[in-house]
Motif scaffolding. Structure first.
Motif, PDB file in Angstrom:
ATOM      1  N   GLU A  94       0.983  -1.300  -0.401  1.00 20.10           N
ATOM      2  CA  GLU A  94       0.178  -0.087  -0.201  1.00 20.10           C
ATOM      3  C   GLU A  94       0.724   1.051  -0.238  1.00 20.10           C
ATOM      4  N   ALA A 118      -4.448  -4.155  -1.094  1.00 17.92           N
ATOM      5  CA  ALA A 118      -3.425  -3.403  -0.676  1.00 17.92           C
ATOM      6  C   ALA A 118      -2.745  -2.418  -1.854  1.00 17.92           C
ATOM      7  N   ARG A 148      -9.799  -2.403   4.351  1.00 15.46           N
ATOM      8  CA  ARG A 148     -10.249  -2.381   2.932  1.00 15.46           C
ATOM      9  C   ARG A 148     -10.709  -2.894   2.515  1.00 15.46           C
ATOM     10  N   ARG A 151     -13.227  -0.325   1.726  1.00 15.56           N
ATOM     11  CA  ARG A 151     -13.225   1.344   1.353  1.00 15.56           C
ATOM     12  C   ARG A 151     -13.458   1.308  -0.188  1.00 15.56           C
ATOM     13  N   ASN A 215      -3.414   7.205   0.066  1.00 19.21           N
ATOM     14  CA  ASN A 215      -3.502   6.844   0.922  1.00 19.21           C
ATOM     15  C   ASN A 215      -3.981   7.348   2.481  1.00 19.21           C
ATOM     16  N   HIS A 218      -7.936   7.861   3.586  1.00 22.65           N
ATOM     17  CA  HIS A 218      -8.778   6.558   4.105  1.00 22.65           C
ATOM     18  C   HIS A 218      -8.063   7.117   5.145  1.00 22.65           C
TER      19      HIS A 218
END
Length: 258
Positions: A94, A118, A148, A151, A215, A218
């Motif tokens: 990620e 990821a 994850r 999302r 990133n 989140h």
């Protein structure tokens, strides 16, 4: 370049390809393989990869999941250590400083699905099958799937996938937003290679900043994320790529990135 028994890391220009190479075990993830992936990600970063492709060897599986034969008799402390290792690998995917594409060929269950989650982009073959299947083993996703997946697909779909352990085909995964594209099996390698090559030609510093900003969306409140975006955006000014990109636009020519 390092060599491992269970993975392969290759380079083609600015594109690194990390292949989980245990086709006889459907590329299941044991400790050795996870540790090798962790090392390979560090090497790809050191070599300056401008895009990374993650895939599985053979035609049957991307990564069929964690190694169940290893997990079966783990104690709670041992399971905690295994979870931490899986989380480290997923986190490094990620946070890899360049875009990562999951080329999903075949099965992507459990931990395999979590590694795909990821990544930045996911491309699946038409015959791919994807799922967070842990519930039928008496456990739950342990490498980030519970965080994850919602999302990407929303809370309701994520709960259904995790509660029922559903295995969904590539088209359903695409409709849910779990993968971005579905291609024919014989087109996967060429299509992903083209995507990765296109990304590798983009300005690396700006791509890295874009990934960090996305990133961050989140990780925190919108207000804090907006502050973070402003810092990243303004920090690109004065770099070669910012000067070159804007100069090339004004001069009506192709930019030459650093």
């Amino acid at each position: 370049m390092s060599e491992w028994d269970t993975i392969r890391l290759t380079f083609d220009g600015g594109v690194a390809t990390l292949t989980v190479d245990r086709p006889d075990r459907l590329n299941a993830l044991n400790v050795e393989t996870l540790e090798a992936i962790e090392e390979a990600l560090a090497e790809a970063d050191e070599e300056g990869a401008r895009a990374l492709v993650l895939t599985g060897a053979g035609e049957d599986a991307f990564v069929a999941g964690a190694d169940i034969s290893y997990m079966r008799d783990l104690s709670t402390p041992e399971a905690q250590a295994y979870a931490e290792l899986g989380h480290r690998v997923a986190d490094k995917l990620e946070r890899f400083p360049a875009p990562v594409i999951a080329a999903i060929n075949g099965y992507a269950f459990g931990g395999g699905c979590e590694l795909a989650l990821a990544c930045d982009l996911r491309v699946a073959t038409e015959d791919a099958v994807i799922g967070q299947t842990e519930i039928d083993l008496g456990i739950i996703p342990g490498w980030g799937g519970s965080q994850r997946l919602p999302r990407l697909v929303g809370d309701e779909i994520a709960r259904r996938l995790i509660f029922f352990g559903e295995r969904i085909d590539a088209q359903d995964a695409h409709e849910h937003g779990l993968v971005g594209e579905v291609v024919a099996g014989d087109q996967l390698d060429d299509h992903v290679a083209e995507l990765a090559a296109d990304l590798a030609e983009k300005p690396a510093y700006a791509l890295r900043a874009a990934k960090e900003a996305l990133n961050q969306a989140h990780e925190t409140s919108q207000e804090a994320g907006l502050r973070y975006e402003r810092r990243l955006w303004s920090g690109l000014f004065g770099t070669h790529d910012q000067r070159e990109g804007m100069g090339a636009f004004l001069d009506d020519r192709e930019p030459e990135w650093e």
